[in-house]
Scaffold this active site. Structure first.
Site, PDB file in Angstrom:
ATOM      1  CD  GLU A 115      -7.099  29.400 -60.867  1.00  0.00           C
ATOM      2  OE1 GLU A 115      -6.317  28.448 -61.540  1.00  0.00           O
ATOM      3  OE2 GLU A 115      -6.889  29.314 -59.574  1.00  0.00           O
TER       4      GLU A 115
ATOM      5  N   GLY B 184      -8.475  28.046 -56.363  1.00  0.00           N
ATOM      6  CA  GLY B 184      -8.198  28.596 -55.006  1.00  0.00           C
ATOM      7  C   GLY B 184      -7.730  27.554 -54.112  1.00  0.00           C
TER       8      GLY B 184
ATOM      9  CD  GLU C 109      -4.917  31.133 -56.190  1.00  0.00           C
ATOM     10  OE1 GLU C 109      -6.026  31.038 -56.000  1.00  0.00           O
ATOM     11  OE2 GLU C 109      -4.508  31.912 -56.913  1.00  0.00           O
TER      12      GLU C 109
ATOM     13  CB  ALA D 152     -13.078  30.468 -56.563  1.00  0.00           C
TER      14      ALA D 152
HETATM   15  C1  3H9 Z   1     -10.705  29.694 -58.879  1.00  0.00           C
HETATM   16  O1  3H9 Z   1     -10.446  28.964 -57.659  1.00  0.00           O
HETATM   17  C2  3H9 Z   1     -10.357  31.228 -58.680  1.00  0.00           C
HETATM   18  C3  3H9 Z   1      -9.514  31.518 -57.768  1.00  0.00           C
HETATM   19  O2  3H9 Z   1      -7.932  31.532 -58.169  1.00  0.00           O
HETATM   20  C4  3H9 Z   1      -9.221  33.004 -57.265  1.00  0.00           C
HETATM   21  C5  3H9 Z   1     -10.648  33.504 -56.485  1.00  0.00           C
HETATM   22  C6  3H9 Z   1     -10.450  34.734 -56.053  1.00  0.00           C
HETATM   23  N1  3H9 Z   1     -17.666  26.001 -57.848  1.00  0.00           N
HETATM   24  O3  3H9 Z   1     -17.136  18.073 -62.019  1.00  0.00           O
HETATM   25  P1  3H9 Z   1     -18.291  17.358 -61.141  1.00  0.00           P
HETATM   26  C7  3H9 Z   1     -19.902  21.403 -58.969  1.00  0.00           C
HETATM   27  S1  3H9 Z   1     -11.446  29.349 -60.336  1.00  0.00           S
HETATM   28  C8  3H9 Z   1     -18.807  25.582 -57.763  1.00  0.00           C
HETATM   29  O4  3H9 Z   1     -19.348  16.765 -61.730  1.00  0.00           O
HETATM   30  P2  3H9 Z   1     -16.137  15.355 -60.494  1.00  0.00           P
HETATM   31  C9  3H9 Z   1     -20.301  20.989 -60.277  1.00  0.00           C
HETATM   32  O5  3H9 Z   1     -21.101  21.935 -61.056  1.00  0.00           O
HETATM   33  C10 3H9 Z   1     -11.809  27.602 -59.720  1.00  0.00           C
HETATM   34  N2  3H9 Z   1     -19.385  24.336 -58.315  1.00  0.00           N
HETATM   35  O6  3H9 Z   1     -17.463  16.468 -60.192  1.00  0.00           O
HETATM   36  C11 3H9 Z   1     -21.234  19.677 -60.000  1.00  0.00           C
HETATM   37  O7  3H9 Z   1     -22.476  20.346 -59.601  1.00  0.00           O
HETATM   38  P3  3H9 Z   1     -23.892  19.450 -59.874  1.00  0.00           P
HETATM   39  C12 3H9 Z   1     -10.656  26.792 -59.981  1.00  0.00           C
HETATM   40  C13 3H9 Z   1     -18.592  23.289 -58.524  1.00  0.00           C
HETATM   41  O8  3H9 Z   1     -15.873  14.620 -59.047  1.00  0.00           O
HETATM   42  C14 3H9 Z   1     -20.585  19.295 -58.743  1.00  0.00           C
HETATM   43  O9  3H9 Z   1     -19.889  20.353 -58.468  1.00  0.00           O
HETATM   44  N3  3H9 Z   1     -11.316  25.339 -59.704  1.00  0.00           N
HETATM   45  C15 3H9 Z   1     -17.046  23.798 -58.579  1.00  0.00           C
HETATM   46  O10 3H9 Z   1     -16.263  14.861 -61.680  1.00  0.00           O
HETATM   47  C16 3H9 Z   1     -19.657  17.953 -58.908  1.00  0.00           C
HETATM   48  O11 3H9 Z   1     -18.745  18.543 -59.931  1.00  0.00           O
HETATM   49  C17 3H9 Z   1     -11.948  24.561 -60.904  1.00  0.00           C
HETATM   50  O12 3H9 Z   1     -11.722  24.966 -61.941  1.00  0.00           O
HETATM   51  C18 3H9 Z   1     -16.721  25.001 -58.110  1.00  0.00           C
HETATM   52  N4  3H9 Z   1     -15.406  25.236 -58.433  1.00  0.00           N
HETATM   53  O13 3H9 Z   1     -14.979  16.460 -60.615  1.00  0.00           O
HETATM   54  C19 3H9 Z   1     -12.172  23.395 -60.552  1.00  0.00           C
HETATM   55  N5  3H9 Z   1     -16.550  22.707 -58.814  1.00  0.00           N
HETATM   56  O14 3H9 Z   1     -23.740  18.371 -59.386  1.00  0.00           O
HETATM   57  C20 3H9 Z   1     -13.703  22.840 -61.244  1.00  0.00           C
HETATM   58  C21 3H9 Z   1     -17.621  21.555 -59.111  1.00  0.00           C
HETATM   59  O15 3H9 Z   1     -24.959  20.387 -59.738  1.00  0.00           O
HETATM   60  N6  3H9 Z   1     -14.241  21.455 -60.839  1.00  0.00           N
HETATM   61  N7  3H9 Z   1     -18.567  22.030 -59.029  1.00  0.00           N
HETATM   62  O16 3H9 Z   1     -23.819  19.408 -61.514  1.00  0.00           O
HETATM   63  C22 3H9 Z   1     -13.557  20.412 -61.315  1.00  0.00           C
HETATM   64  O17 3H9 Z   1     -12.507  20.456 -62.124  1.00  0.00           O
HETATM   65  C23 3H9 Z   1     -14.421  19.148 -60.895  1.00  0.00           C
HETATM   66  O18 3H9 Z   1     -15.549  19.413 -60.451  1.00  0.00           O
HETATM   67  C24 3H9 Z   1     -13.534  18.438 -59.683  1.00  0.00           C
HETATM   68  C25 3H9 Z   1     -14.545  17.239 -59.618  1.00  0.00           C
HETATM   69  C26 3H9 Z   1     -12.432  17.792 -60.461  1.00  0.00           C
HETATM   70  C27 3H9 Z   1     -13.393  19.169 -58.549  1.00  0.00           C
END
Ligand code: 3H9
Length: 656
Positions: free
Chosen positions: A124, A101, A104, A62
């Site tokens: 999450e 998400g 999901e 999400a």
């Molecule tokens: C969810 O999904 C809830 C659902 O179950 C239900 C919903 C109803 N959103 O980490 P990076 C940004 S909860 C917005 O440096 P990498 C991050 O801030 C979510 N922004 O890259 C950064 O911005 P900036 C569950 C996001 O390659 C840029 O993207 N998912 C999100 O080292 C690059 O990120 C997670 O918890 C996001 N979801 O790693 C996954 N994700 O450039 C969270 C990232 O401005 N994300 N950004 O600083 C991660 O674990 C890592 O970002 C990922 C990539 C592994 C994907």
């Protein structure tokens, strides 16, 4: 530009998601997916669909930035239900990370294929949440309940191989084949078969007993130490086994929304963005950084060995330097011990271990530093000793070699004066054990060049650490706050507390350890030396507690001497409270004319947090730290402050 495009490839629709940087499920993306499902169902020429993403990853979850606003339709659970209800099979084609998400959505598809390097997870809980779009119900039906419960409550992603073994992934793209081509062919085959039963209505392959659930949830509760999300996640997974899909989905959604609006999730979302923000340093923007191939580590003690191992494990050749053969050999064995335990834990293969051993030397004398790109000094904390090391390094290293000190509180501006070109001197303050702890304070001296600083910062990132910017001051960010933390705890002893009460309160707060037990583990002599060093410049009117000094004067330096704040002569691992310590504390209260009073746990915790935040504020105002959120991350990553509380700066700025 639309974030979802649908193309018809000979009867198979390619639903292409392109929402940089990580294809997060923004409102536009959710709407686009529903439109795509409508279009595909309405088009008779389409037999199946492949959902694939542009850029570095499959949908990573999400859009966390949208969580601060009210949810907007279409909601994610409805979007996924729509895909699942499609009359044609959808195949999720996964590369990078399918997270939250994103996974999901993939579980709403009828099949999942992935490249071998892909990872899938429901992280999450790391944001203080639970999966909120059917993940707690669909995952245990795709994989087994144990696998699902572990993935959901730990937040740890699984590699494609393990996900395939568990049944979560249907096929892995063979080496050398392209994901899209493979998925198109998989979808064509799938279109010739009847639609599989959707995960939402499928019966789980096995249903655990009530006793199994109680034990599993009890264990998760114990490990969570006050964090709500893993425990809620476990209960909701169990609920998904006991109720029909629509009811279970509604329960999951309301638990998700309640957590999302709670303090813990807000704190963990703050930490998520803070962790990424701390990697950005305006000072080095545009600076040319250099590659580091060969590292020399001066000093073969615990710290030097940990740093050497971290550099080796991340692709550097390492030469350890000691003054004599004996300590060089001891340092060599320390590093080999770390490599052996990495091998035992399955983190490296036997071949890799051998290659790392070949990339490492430990010798007496400075000869090997001549080839180094970076030297990290990790010798005894003494200004004269460090200055002598740097003067020697100035003679023997190449002019472009970066010289870093691992000092934890000494003035690096002073150390840099021992070198002809102080622009190449920087601080790299690791935390012990250095091959494990994520935090590295990268210290900017008054003379360091942006190139040197940027290279040191990038080097810490390459070691898979979280570097943080810090200016020069006594103790830098972390130890300076730790000093105030310890000090205020000593004052609370004089005012009415006992060590075991403060330790228990801080554990209940969520700290990994209480301050006194931590002091005993680290050794009380280090703090004693620092207090003696500061004695000459201490304001005589400043409050000062003598309790810790009196304990050290008895030769009680903590666990290593069998006694410190606690007595370690018995069986109990954490030691036992000692009447002698209580006697010293009561004497000091009396000597200072203090009438001892009761403290509540909450009062102890609030005092600690406000003391940390007040010192943090000074650090910020002096320009030592770049941002308040960096200070929070130093405490979370380096000092066991509970992530789910967001750090002292976050807590005090939100205590409205
Ligand atoms: C969810 O999904 C809830 C659902 O179950 C239900 C919903 C109803 N959103 O980490 P990076 C940004 S909860 C917005 O440096 P990498 C991050 O801030 C979510 N922004 O890259 C950064 O911005 P900036 C569950 C996001 O390659 C840029 O993207 N998912 C999100 O080292 C690059 O990120 C997670 O918890 C996001 N979801 O790693 C996954 N994700 O450039 C969270 C990232 O401005 N994300 N950004 O600083 C991660 O674990 C890592 O970002 C990922 C990539 C592994 C994907």
């Amino acid at each position: 530009m639309s974030v979802v495009a649908v193309e018809n490839h000979g009867g198979i629709a390619v639903v292409r998601v392109d929402n940089p940087p990580v294809n997060a499920l923004s409102h536009a993306l959710r709407s686009g997916l529903i439109e795509a499902a409508e279009k595909i169902d309405a088009d008779d020429s389409i037999r199946a669909a492949v959902l694939i993403c542009a850029g570095r990853t499959f949908i990573a979850g999400a859009d966390i930035r949208e969580f601060n606003a009210a949810p907007k339709e279409p909601h994610l659970p409805d979007t996924i239900n729509r895909i699942e209800a499609s009359s044609k099979p959808w195949v999720a084609a996964i590369h990078g990370t399918a997270l939250g998400g994103g996974l999901e959505v993939a579980l709403g598809c009828h099949y999942r294929v992935a490249v071998s390097t892909a990872r899938a997870g429901l992280p999450e809980v790391n944001l203080g949440l639970i999966p909120g779009a059917g993940g707690t119900i669909r995952l245990p039906r795709a994989a087994n309940p144990e696998f699902a419960l572990e993935m959901i409550t730990s937040g740890k992603p699984a590699g494609a191989g393990a996900a395939h073994d568990a049944g979560l992934i249907d096929a892995i793209v063979p080496e050398g084949q392209d994901l899209e081509t493979f998925a198109l062919s998989f979808a064509a085959d799938a279109s010739a078969k009847p639609l599989p039963e959707p995960l939402s209505t499928r019966q789980p392959a096995t249903a655990p007993t009530a006793g199994w659930w109680e034990q599993a949830i009890g264990n998760i509760e114990k490990k969570a130490k006050g964090q709500l999300s893993p425990v809620t996640a476990a209960r909701i997974v169990r609920n998904g086994f006991e109720k029909p899909f629509a009811e279970a989905l509604a329960d999951e959604r309301s638990a998700f929304l309640e957590l999302k609006d709670g303090d813990q999730s807000k704190a963990m979302r703050h930490a998520f963005f803070a962790e990424r923000e701390m990697g950005k340093v305006p000072f080095v923007e545009g600076a040319q950084t250099r590659d580091i191939h060969r590292v020399a580590v001066i000093g073969g003690g615990t710290m030097g060995a940990g740093i050497a191992a971290a550099a080796l494990l991340n692709g550097c050749a390492v030469d350890m330097i000691e003054r004599e053969e004996g300590p060089a050999e001891a340092g060599y064995h320390r590093v080999m011990g770390i490599l052996d335990s990495s091998l035992k834990r399955g983190l490296i293969s036997a071949d890799k271990r051998e290659a790392l051993e070949n990339a490492f030397t430990a010798t007496a004398g400075y000869a090997k530093t001549a080839d180094a790109d970076l030297v990290i000094e990790a010798v005894f904390e003494d200004m004269d000793v460090k200055k002598a090391v740097f003067a020697k390094l100035d003679e023997v290293t190449r002019p472009e070699c970066i010289l870093a000190t691992n000092t934890s509180y000494l003035d690096i501006n002073e150390i840099a004066k021992s070198v002809g070109n102080p622009a190449r001197v920087v601080g790299l303050h690791f935390f012990s054990p250095a091959h494990i702890m994520k935090l590295v304070e990268v210290i900017r001296t008054g003379s360091v060049s942006p190139e040197t600083y940027g290279t040191a910062f990038a080097f810490a990132k390459r070691l898979k650490k979280n570097p943080v910017y810090s200016g020069v001051c006594d103790g830098f960010i972390g130890n300076r706050i730790l000093y105030e933390y310890r000090k205020v705890c000593d004052f609370m002893l004089e005012d009415g507390c006992l060590p075991q009460q403060i330790d228990a309160s801080m554990r209940a707060f969520g700290m990994a350890m209480g301050p006194f037990a931590m002091g005993d583990m680290a050794g009380l002599d280090i703090g004693w030396a620092a207090r003696k060093r500061r004695a000459a410049t201490r304001d005589p009117n400043e409050r000062y507690s003598r309790i810790a000094d009196r304990i050290c004067e008895l030769g009680r330096f903590g666990q290593k001497t069998g006694a410190g704040w606690y007595d370690y002569s018995g069986e109990a691992r954490g030691g036992t409270p000692d009447p002698l310590i209580e006697k010293i504390i009561l004497e000091e209260s009396e000597k200072n004319g203090i009438v001892r009073r009761e403290f509540t746990s909450r009062e102890i915790q609030d005092t600690v947090v406000s003391t940390m935040a007040a010192e943090g504020q000074k650090i910020l105002e002096e320009g030592i730290a770049l941002r308040a959120s960096d200070i929070d991350m130093v405490l979370i990553l380096g000092y066991g402050f509970p992530r789910w509380r967001g750090g002292p700066m976050f807590m005090t700025s939100n205590a409205g």
